[in-house]
Scaffold this active site. Structure first.
Site, PDB file in Angstrom:
ATOM      1  N   GLU A 107       0.835  -1.214   0.000  1.00  0.00           N
ATOM      2  CA  GLU A 107       0.000   0.000   0.000  1.00  0.00           C
ATOM      3  C   GLU A 107       0.866   1.260   0.000  1.00  0.00           C
ATOM      4  OE1 GLU A 107      -2.254  -1.421   3.400  1.00  0.00           O
ATOM      5  OE2 GLU A 107      -4.092  -1.294   2.219  1.00  0.00           O
ATOM      6  N   GLU A 127      -3.169  -9.702   4.248  1.00  0.00           N
ATOM      7  CA  GLU A 127      -3.973  -9.324   5.423  1.00  0.00           C
ATOM      8  C   GLU A 127      -5.021 -10.377   5.757  1.00  0.00           C
ATOM      9  OE1 GLU A 127      -3.029  -7.224   3.091  1.00  0.00           O
ATOM     10  OE2 GLU A 127      -2.617  -5.232   3.899  1.00  0.00           O
TER      11      GLU A 127
END
Ligand code: 3HC
Ligand code: NAI
Length: 696
Positions: A107, A127
């Site tokens: 990210e 995640e």
């Protein structure tokens, strides 16, 4: 924080280096350090662009997972702040990626204006594997880059993709050959020289998927994602990337992220993440303990387990000599291995070339002379103490002095086996789980005399062959099966008291286990235990008098799936268990004959009795030192027994329920059912202290 993130000038390019070993997680201080670097670049008029890279093994492996479990004091800069800082930058920021760019690391890269990386770098959003969703705008940016149809499978599986795929998807702009920093600096200079704009993915649109995409996608993950929260939250967030303006999508992502983070599921999965890494740490066998090189192996017995064990070794290039008693058994064993590989080739998951290479690493033999020089021998012959002893005497005679002698016994005393050799320090248990080429768990059984170097070598070997090795002590059934015996006993007991096999299995399945105890029995085969019980019965008249329901089922020729009938019936060729009225009648009759008053048993009681039986025995195991930590037990259950990963395992589950409550229930069952529910002293102590297994 200067040591977590460094800034230097390379001509007109500012270079920010994240240096937070081992994996450059975004721990407290790292976001601030990155922002300080960007600011330094902004304020220096001699700098035209900034390169962001990681020191050591990789770029950035994501948020620091420790900080999710024990949040740092509020107020420190976050990933969100870094992203805002990048967005406000007037100079191009280029991510230079090697090793891993994962989760919050990816990210961070996606918030840069451009990205380049080495050919060996990997990219991913893992995640989901720790029960959360990408929370640094990943769910909003990735669909804008490659479309939701490609973005979703990546985020929902947590899969890592190689550089070439990342390039094709548009995640990176360029693969750098040669030195990464030189390449990234040249890339940044080119961006500036050619006057490329500051590319912001947030300003792009995500294409609308084809009709029915979301429904079909949900169907495709239904089995794998059963009971899991995060995959469905990721779908919701990714949908927003297509349907909502960027800021609104980010807002929704933030909300869904929090929901996942606050759930018990993420706590379970994060604990398991650390548990699977801690389990290889053995207090009295430190990491620098010398290990032996394992360049070759021998396997004794080409049966169910021997074949699978052999495959584990050759899969990673370790040649195996496999020894049997007869040519026929050897041929049969090899044929099964070959068929197994051929099946994988047929499914497109292995090339014919690789299969041929693996098969060529297997040398069949009937002679002990051919195995004498192997670095390790794993015995997987019949489960009979006399046979094991005979085999180990032979091994002691012929194996080279520093060979490791391992037994795959599931129930026998490793110390008794070791005692027949002149070198018990070289003997260890390697308890693989069936099918051994598939199941990830490996219980490494430490004998009374096993040398530390042997333990260190086998633990390392476990990782090499892609298993999750957990050290356990010598006791009946070791850790996993010893606990399972208590669980199975409760399941059976409840069938006697009023439940049907399908009631127990449904409750356990709904709790999240891969299957219930009766379906599992049918899968494993009921005849093995029955034959053992029959043999014991001939030795002990008291047992013979009362053949249990399970014995009667076997006497009817119902051995489980292999005979299309066991606790359930099965259509030929199908593995779907069908409740069988014949079994229900058998159970009712059995109870009537013994004047057992049957009663309704609800789901809560089923779960309590099955799971608390595991927990109580687990606590005894911990107290005896047969497992080093509660998390080791959870790792065993998650990797060997189909326990739902999002609950970590029985011990963390009990911690979450509250040990006070668990102890109270165990005491209640103890009062009702007697000795079998004798509360573990450790459980009692922790409950009284208001502590948890995790606190140990
Ligand atoms: N946070 C904290 N510690 C981490 C970590 C992380 N993200 N990733 C790895 N570690 C630690 C491990 O616990 C281990 O510690 P130890 O040596 O004390 O046992 C050490 O780093 C090395 O890890 P591995 O043994 O796993 O090393 P490998 O080389 O086998 O694997 C890896 C490296 C592929 C990076 C693997 O560790 C991994 O998959 N890590 C998790 C990555 C991840 O899940 N990232 C996403 C985090 S969540 C997030 O970013 C949220 C964001 O969207 C907001
Ligand atoms: P199996 O019966 O399928 O295979 C045993 C093989 O050993 C047979 O092919 C037999 O010919 C061979 N054999 C017997 N004596 C031998 C000797 N003296 N020398 C060489 N080969 C010999 O048995 P399975 O299921 O593979 O079990 C092997 C061991 O693994 C046992 O100790 C068992 O308890 C253990 N185990 C089994 C598991 C399972 O699910 N089947 C799980 C975990 C452990």
């Amino acid at each position: 924080m200067a040591n977590l993130v460094n800034f230097e000038k390379r001509g007109p390019i500012g270079v920010i280096t994240v240096d937070n070993p081992p994996v450059n997680a975004l721990s407290v201080g790292v976001p601030q350090g990155i922002m300080d670097g960007v600011k330094a670049g902004e304020t220096d008029s001699g700098i035209t662009a900034v390169v962001l890279r990681g020191a050591g093994r990789g770029f950035i492996a994501g948020a620091d997972i420790n900080e999710f479990l024990s949040p740092p004091p509020p107020g420190s800069a976050s990933l969100d702040d870094v992203i805002t800082c990048f967005e406000n930058s007037t100079k191009p920021i280029v991510a230079a990626i090697h090793g891993n760019a994962l989760g919050g690391g990816l990210e961070t890269a996606l918030a840069c204006h451009y990205r380049c990386g080495t050919g060996e770098a990997v990219y991913g959003f893992p995640e989901v594997l720790i029960g959360i969703i990408p929370g640094g705008h990943g769910t909003q940016r990735l669909p804008r880059i490659c479309g939701v149809e490609k973005a979703l499978p990546l985020m929902v599986s947590g899969e890592f993709v190689p550089a070439k795929t990342a390039l094709a998807l548009g995640i990176i702009d360029e693969i750098v050959d040669g030195d990464l920093l030189d390449g990234a600096i040249a890339f940044a200079e080119r961006i500036v020289a050619e006057g490329h704009p500051l590319r912001k993915i947030r300003d792009e649109t995500a294409s609308v998927p084809t009709d029915g995409f979301y429904e079909n996608f949900e169907k495709s993950i239904a089995k794998r994602a059963r009971g899991h929260l995060a995959p469905y939250k990721i779908i919701e967030a990714a949908k927003a990337a297509v349907e909502l303006p960027f800021e609104d999508g980010v807002e929704l992502e933030r909300k869904l992220f929090r929901e996942c983070l606050e759930s018990d599921q993420s706590k379970g999965l994060m604990n398991l993440f650390f548990g699977e890494r801690t389990c290889t740490k053995i207090p009295d066998v430190p990491r620098d303990t010398p290990t032996q090189n394992i360049a070759s192996a021998a396997v004794l017995g080409a049966g169910t387990m021997g074949g699978g064990i052999t495959m584990n070794f050759v899969n990673v290039g370790i040649p195996v000599t496999i020894l049997e008693m007869s040519q026929e058994a050897l041929d049969r064993g090899l044929e099964i291995i070959r068929a197994n590989y051929a099946n994988t080739v047929k499914k497109g998951r292995l090339s014919q070339d690789k299969m041929d290479k693996r098969m060529s690493l297997i040398t069949p033999t009937l002679s002990y002379d051919d195995i004498a020089n192997a670095d390790i021998v794993v015995e997987a012959v019949f489960e009979e103490m006399d046979i094991k002893k005979e085999v180990f005497r032979k091994l002691d005679d012929i194996m080279k002095p520093d060979a490791i002698l391992a037994t795959n016994t599931s129930t026998l005393d490793v110390d008794e086996i070791a005692a027949v050799t002149e070198r018990p320090e070289m003997v260890i248990g390697t308890h693989f789980f069936s099918p051994a080429n598939v199941m990830r768990l490996l219980e490494v059984v430490r004998g009374a005399h096993t040398k530390k170097e042997v333990i260190a070598t086998v633990m390392q070997l476990g990782k090499t062959i892609k298993k999750v090795p957990v050290l356990v002590g010598v006791c009946d059934g070791f850790v996993g099966n010893r606990m399972l015996a208590r669980y199975s006993k409760q399941a059976y007991q409840m069938v006697l008291e009023g439940a049907l096999p399908q009631d127990v299995d449904k409750a356990v399945f709904d709790f999240g286990l891969a299957m219930g105890p009766f379906a599992m029995g049918d899968l494993a085969g009921l005849d093995v235990g029955w034959r053992i019980r029959k043999r014991r019965a001939t030795e002990n008249a008291a047992i013979k008098d009362d053949a249990g329901i399970d014995d009667q089922i076997c006497e009817m020729g119902r051995f489980g799936q292999k005979t299309n009938a066991g606790w359930y019936k099965y259509e030929p060729g199908s593995r779907v268990p069908i409740p069988d009225p014949e079994i229900e009648q058998l159970i009712t009759r059995y109870c009537e004959e013994r004047q057992i008053q049957r009663r309704p048993i609800d789901e809560q009681e089923i779960i309590e009795r099955c799971i608390y039986a595991l927990v109580n025995e687990g606590a005894k195991i911990l107290e005896e030192g047969m497992a080093l930590r509660a998390s080791d037990i959870d790792v065993i259950y998650a990797n060997g027994y189909g326990f739902p990963r999002y609950r970590a395992g029985p011990m963390l589950y009990a911690d979450m329920v509250g040990l006070g409550k668990v102890y109270k229930a165990v005491c209640g069952y103890h009062k009702q059912y007697g000795e079998i529910w004798e509360p573990a002293p450790l459980l009692k102590r922790l409950a009284e202290q208001g502590a948890t297994f995790n606190d140990l």
